[in-house]
Design a protein around this motif. Structure first.
Motif, PDB file in Angstrom:
ATOM      1  N   SER A 203       0.848  -1.208   0.000  1.00 40.23           N
ATOM      2  CA  SER A 203       0.000   0.000   0.000  1.00 40.23           C
ATOM      3  C   SER A 203       0.877   1.250   0.000  1.00 40.23           C
ATOM      4  CB  SER A 203      -0.908   0.023   1.237  1.00 40.23           C
ATOM      5  OG  SER A 203      -1.787  -1.060   1.204  1.00 40.23           O
ATOM      6  N   TRP A 204       1.915   1.212   0.818  1.00 39.01           N
ATOM      7  CA  TRP A 204       2.845   2.356   0.871  1.00 39.01           C
ATOM      8  C   TRP A 204       3.498   2.560  -0.500  1.00 39.01           C
ATOM      9  CZ3 TRP A 204       8.123   1.995  -0.043  1.00 39.01           C
ATOM     10  CH2 TRP A 204       8.851   3.174   0.161  1.00 39.01           C
ATOM     11  N   ALA A 205       3.984   1.472  -1.091  1.00 40.03           N
ATOM     12  CA  ALA A 205       4.697   1.571  -2.367  1.00 40.03           C
ATOM     13  C   ALA A 205       3.775   2.095  -3.470  1.00 40.03           C
ATOM     14  CB  ALA A 205       5.269   0.204  -2.749  1.00 40.03           C
ATOM     15  N   LEU A 206       2.535   1.648  -3.446  1.00 37.94           N
ATOM     16  CA  LEU A 206       1.609   2.081  -4.498  1.00 37.94           C
ATOM     17  C   LEU A 206       1.060   3.486  -4.235  1.00 37.94           C
ATOM     18  CD1 LEU A 206      -0.133  -1.332  -5.167  1.00 37.94           C
ATOM     19  CD2 LEU A 206       1.367  -0.054  -6.727  1.00 37.94           C
ATOM     20  N   GLY A 207       1.354   4.032  -3.072  1.00 38.65           N
ATOM     21  CA  GLY A 207       1.069   5.448  -2.849  1.00 38.65           C
ATOM     22  C   GLY A 207       2.206   6.318  -3.360  1.00 38.65           C
ATOM     23  N   LYS A 208       3.332   5.691  -3.615  1.00 39.66           N
ATOM     24  CA  LYS A 208       4.536   6.413  -4.036  1.00 39.66           C
ATOM     25  C   LYS A 208       4.772   6.296  -5.543  1.00 39.66           C
ATOM     26  CE  LYS A 208       9.300   6.763  -2.555  1.00 39.66           C
ATOM     27  NZ  LYS A 208      10.503   6.011  -2.431  1.00 39.66           N
ATOM     28  N   GLY A 209       4.400   5.142  -6.101  1.00 38.60           N
ATOM     29  CA  GLY A 209       4.565   4.910  -7.532  1.00 38.60           C
ATOM     30  C   GLY A 209       3.336   4.169  -8.043  1.00 38.60           C
ATOM     31  N   SER A 210       3.316   3.914  -9.348  1.00 40.90           N
ATOM     32  CA  SER A 210       2.136   3.225  -9.883  1.00 40.90           C
ATOM     33  C   SER A 210       2.380   1.735 -10.085  1.00 40.90           C
ATOM     34  CB  SER A 210       1.718   3.863 -11.207  1.00 40.90           C
ATOM     35  OG  SER A 210       2.798   3.797 -12.122  1.00 40.90           O
ATOM     36  N   LYS A 211       3.634   1.298  -9.868  1.00 42.38           N
ATOM     37  CA  LYS A 211       3.963  -0.117 -10.043  1.00 42.38           C
ATOM     38  C   LYS A 211       4.907  -0.556  -8.930  1.00 42.38           C
ATOM     39  CE  LYS A 211       4.219   0.215 -15.099  1.00 42.38           C
ATOM     40  NZ  LYS A 211       3.049  -0.578 -15.465  1.00 42.38           N
ATOM     41  N   VAL A 212       4.876  -1.850  -8.658  1.00 42.44           N
ATOM     42  CA  VAL A 212       5.802  -2.433  -7.683  1.00 42.44           C
ATOM     43  C   VAL A 212       6.606  -3.533  -8.366  1.00 42.44           C
ATOM     44  CG1 VAL A 212       5.929  -3.920  -5.635  1.00 42.44           C
ATOM     45  CG2 VAL A 212       4.446  -1.904  -5.608  1.00 42.44           C
ATOM     46  N   LEU A 213       7.921  -3.532  -8.122  1.00 39.30           N
ATOM     47  CA  LEU A 213       8.742  -4.694  -8.475  1.00 39.30           C
ATOM     48  C   LEU A 213       8.902  -5.480  -7.186  1.00 39.30           C
ATOM     49  CD1 LEU A 213      10.665  -6.385 -10.252  1.00 39.30           C
ATOM     50  CD2 LEU A 213      12.506  -4.790  -9.630  1.00 39.30           C
ATOM     51  N   PHE A 214       8.299  -6.669  -7.110  1.00 39.65           N
ATOM     52  CA  PHE A 214       8.285  -7.440  -5.867  1.00 39.65           C
ATOM     53  C   PHE A 214       9.280  -8.589  -5.950  1.00 39.65           C
ATOM     54  CE2 PHE A 214       6.909 -10.286  -2.562  1.00 39.65           C
ATOM     55  CZ  PHE A 214       6.539  -9.416  -1.541  1.00 39.65           C
ATOM     56  N   LEU A 215      10.228  -8.595  -4.998  1.00 34.20           N
ATOM     57  CA  LEU A 215      11.339  -9.568  -4.996  1.00 34.20           C
ATOM     58  C   LEU A 215      11.316 -10.367  -3.692  1.00 34.20           C
ATOM     59  CD1 LEU A 215      13.785  -6.734  -5.899  1.00 34.20           C
ATOM     60  CD2 LEU A 215      13.476  -8.687  -7.407  1.00 34.20           C
ATOM     61  N   PRO A 216      11.834 -11.572  -3.639  1.00 34.36           N
ATOM     62  CA  PRO A 216      12.000 -12.475  -4.779  1.00 34.36           C
ATOM     63  C   PRO A 216      10.859 -13.501  -4.846  1.00 34.36           C
ATOM     64  CG  PRO A 216      13.379 -13.226  -2.951  1.00 34.36           C
ATOM     65  CD  PRO A 216      12.538 -12.084  -2.439  1.00 34.36           C
ATOM     66  N   ASP A 217       9.878 -13.397  -3.912  1.00 37.23           N
ATOM     67  CA  ASP A 217       8.843 -14.442  -3.831  1.00 37.23           C
ATOM     68  C   ASP A 217       7.567 -14.026  -4.574  1.00 37.23           C
ATOM     69  OD1 ASP A 217       7.270 -16.594  -3.216  1.00 37.23           O
ATOM     70  OD2 ASP A 217       6.847 -15.958  -1.163  1.00 37.23           O
ATOM     71  N   GLN A 218       7.381 -14.605  -5.742  1.00 35.52           N
ATOM     72  CA  GLN A 218       6.190 -14.239  -6.518  1.00 35.52           C
ATOM     73  C   GLN A 218       4.896 -14.531  -5.771  1.00 35.52           C
ATOM     74  OE1 GLN A 218       4.833 -16.884  -9.732  1.00 35.52           O
ATOM     75  NE2 GLN A 218       6.792 -17.933  -9.585  1.00 35.52           N
ATOM     76  N   HIS A 219       4.907 -15.589  -4.938  1.00 38.89           N
ATOM     77  CA  HIS A 219       3.643 -15.996  -4.307  1.00 38.89           C
ATOM     78  C   HIS A 219       3.205 -15.024  -3.224  1.00 38.89           C
ATOM     79  CE1 HIS A 219       3.892 -19.453  -6.755  1.00 38.89           C
ATOM     80  NE2 HIS A 219       5.026 -19.849  -6.208  1.00 38.89           N
ATOM     81  N   LEU A 220       4.126 -14.594  -2.374  1.00 36.39           N
ATOM     82  CA  LEU A 220       3.762 -13.607  -1.362  1.00 36.39           C
ATOM     83  C   LEU A 220       3.273 -12.324  -2.046  1.00 36.39           C
ATOM     84  CD1 LEU A 220       3.626 -12.668   1.599  1.00 36.39           C
ATOM     85  CD2 LEU A 220       5.986 -11.861   1.353  1.00 36.39           C
ATOM     86  N   GLY A 221       3.951 -11.923  -3.120  1.00 33.29           N
ATOM     87  CA  GLY A 221       3.540 -10.714  -3.836  1.00 33.29           C
ATOM     88  C   GLY A 221       2.145 -10.848  -4.423  1.00 33.29           C
ATOM     89  N   ARG A 222       1.906 -11.971  -5.094  1.00 34.92           N
ATOM     90  CA  ARG A 222       0.600 -12.176  -5.746  1.00 34.92           C
ATOM     91  C   ARG A 222      -0.504 -12.315  -4.711  1.00 34.92           C
ATOM     92  NH1 ARG A 222       1.983 -16.270  -8.147  1.00 34.92           N
ATOM     93  NH2 ARG A 222       2.532 -15.389 -10.167  1.00 34.92           N
ATOM     94  N   ASN A 223      -0.262 -13.138  -3.698  1.00 31.62           N
ATOM     95  CA  ASN A 223      -1.306 -13.373  -2.692  1.00 31.62           C
ATOM     96  C   ASN A 223      -1.670 -12.076  -1.965  1.00 31.62           C
ATOM     97  OD1 ASN A 223      -1.531 -16.114  -3.236  1.00 31.62           O
ATOM     98  ND2 ASN A 223       0.143 -16.651  -1.850  1.00 31.62           N
ATOM     99  N   THR A 224      -0.682 -11.262  -1.675  1.00 30.23           N
ATOM    100  CA  THR A 224      -0.960  -9.999  -0.981  1.00 30.23           C
ATOM    101  C   THR A 224      -1.714  -9.047  -1.902  1.00 30.23           C
ATOM    102  OG1 THR A 224       1.102 -10.321   0.240  1.00 30.23           O
ATOM    103  CG2 THR A 224       0.088  -8.145   0.362  1.00 30.23           C
ATOM    104  N   ALA A 225      -1.250  -8.937  -3.136  1.00 27.08           N
ATOM    105  CA  ALA A 225      -1.888  -8.001  -4.074  1.00 27.08           C
ATOM    106  C   ALA A 225      -3.347  -8.373  -4.327  1.00 27.08           C
ATOM    107  CB  ALA A 225      -1.107  -7.979  -5.385  1.00 27.08           C
TER     108      ALA A 225
END
Ligand code: SF4
Length: 403
Positions: A203-225
């Motif tokens: 949420s913080w990152a998407l308040g700062k930019g319009s995209k996130v590069l999420f490293l290195p675990d795709q699953h935590l990134g996808r599940n959270t998003a």
């Protein structure tokens, strides 16, 4: 797989890859004990004369060395460690809690980290210069952290710059990454996250930019998003570091909100939606509780999702007589089952799976490290160079400042 003395080349399919998985990359690996790759967690050497695992005096030797060291040593034990090791821990916890516990004890000259390499790096970053962090077996790496090397991430960033979108991208790296990757994230104004605060970090990152590069675990990134921020699966793309351009075209990268790194945990990536179906058939009324590093199909089939600390708290607070199938590392599940015999606590998969690298820290290695320290010899010290530490610290501090 082809093998030479110095390196292995792995060509088998990558397990647990979920979306974006496919034929495995040509991934060079070093044979344990033969060479070291200073820029990743792969192939670190394992020096030293270890006590025999069958030495009946191991427990006594560990106790004796521990007593000799007294307050000069502080032993940290990650939740996924073996029982024989966790019994000697002064404190147990997840990686970030342990690093902070070490920093809170400046009198401890030696911090013996019973965990994996990236955790010891984080402890070195967060502790004072007077403290030395020791990893009892240098081969205790993390396969997930190894899936994002500094060079690969730099190549990805250059591709985003060439596309003209890098200014819109905020990097967020999971705690389970090397110090180099945390430093990259700090340098580019991003943050570290844990599985407990990933939603706040995104949420913080998407308040700062319009995209996130999420490293290195795709699953935590996808599940959270998807599950916590309400995004569609289509808002996520997977950057494959082993394909030109990440295997993505310019249009996909421009459209995506989440650029997920193609990494995963070899332990949590093993659980399948079939495991959930099967356990519900075997134990009617069972509650399925899984870690967010599991693939999306598993977390959507589960009843509850939680970080390691949340899994522990959930089982502790569950009513007597309730039944739980837990999708996380087996050492922890076994300890939870033993500690809560008024409840049914089982491992989600029928096939058992420990974190093999975490399990490299065994009693012989702990005895060897403690006896060496007690005799004045510092072994297996983990250090992060000052510039990397400063930049990684910026990303860690940003995590602590998350709203
Ligand atoms: S459980 Fe997974 S993420 Fe944790 S140390 Fe092992 S391989 Fe790495």
């Amino acid at each position: 797989m082809s093998r030479s003395l110095g390196q292995l080349t792995v060509t088998s399919p990558a397990p647990g890859g979920g979306p974006g998985a496919g034929p495995g990359p040509h991934l060079p690996l070093f044979v344990l004990g033969t060479e070291a790759d200073e820029h990743s967690e792969r192939g670190v050497s394992c020096p030293g004369e270890l006590p025999s695992p069958s030495d009946p005096a191991l427990v006594r030797r560990a106790e004796q060395a521990r007593d000799e060291l007294g307050d000069r040593a502080f032993i940290l034990g990650h939740h996924y460690q073996r029982d024989e090791v966790i019994g000697f821990a002064d404190v147990t916890g997840d990686s970030f809690k342990l690093a902070r516990e070490a920093a809170a004890r400046p009198a401890a000259e030696y911090v013996v980290f019973c965990g994996v390499h990236f955790m010891a790096e984080s402890a070195d970053i967060l502790t004072s210069d007077a403290q030395q962090v020791v990893l009892p077996d240098l081969a205790a790496g993390c396969s997930m952290a190894d899936m994002a090397t500094y060079t690969q991430v730099e190549e990805c960033w250059e591709a985003l710059e060439d596309l003209g979108v890098a200014d819109d991208v905020v990097p967020v790296t999971y705690m389970n990454s090397s110090a180099d990757i945390k430093a990259f994230t700090g340098r580019h104004g991003g943050t570290v996250c844990t599985s407990s605060n990933a939603q706040r970090a995104l949420s913080w990152a998407l308040g700062k930019g319009s995209k996130v590069l999420f490293l290195p675990d795709q699953h935590l990134g996808r599940n959270t998003a998807v599950l916590e921020l309400g995004m569609d699966l289509d808002d996520c793309v997977v950057w494959n570091p082993h394909r030109p351009g990440g295997g993505l075209d310019a249009e996909a990268l421009r459209k995506a909100t989440m650029i997920l790194w193609r990494g995963h945990c070899s332990v949590h990536g093993r659980f399948t939606a079939d495991n959930v179906t099967e356990i519900r058939r075997r134990i009617p009324g069972v509650n399925v509780l899984v870690h967010p590093e599991c693939v999306h199909e598993v977390v959507t089939a589960a009843d509850q999702i939680g970080s390691t600390e949340k899994i522990i708290a959930t089982i502790e607070q569950a009513p007597a007589g309730s039944a739980w199938a837990v999708g996380t590392e087996l050492n922890l599940v076994q300890r939870l089952a033993a500690a809560h015999q008024d409840k049914t606590v089982v491992y989600l998969d029928k096939t058992v799976c420990y974190c093999s690298t975490m399990n490299r820290i065994d009693l012989p290695h702990l005895v060897w490290a403690l006896e060496s320290l007690a005799s004045g010899q510092v072994v297996n010290r983990i250090t992060v160079d000052p510039l990397t530490a400063t930049q990684a610290r910026a990303a860690l501090d940003q995590m602590l400042a998350l709203p």
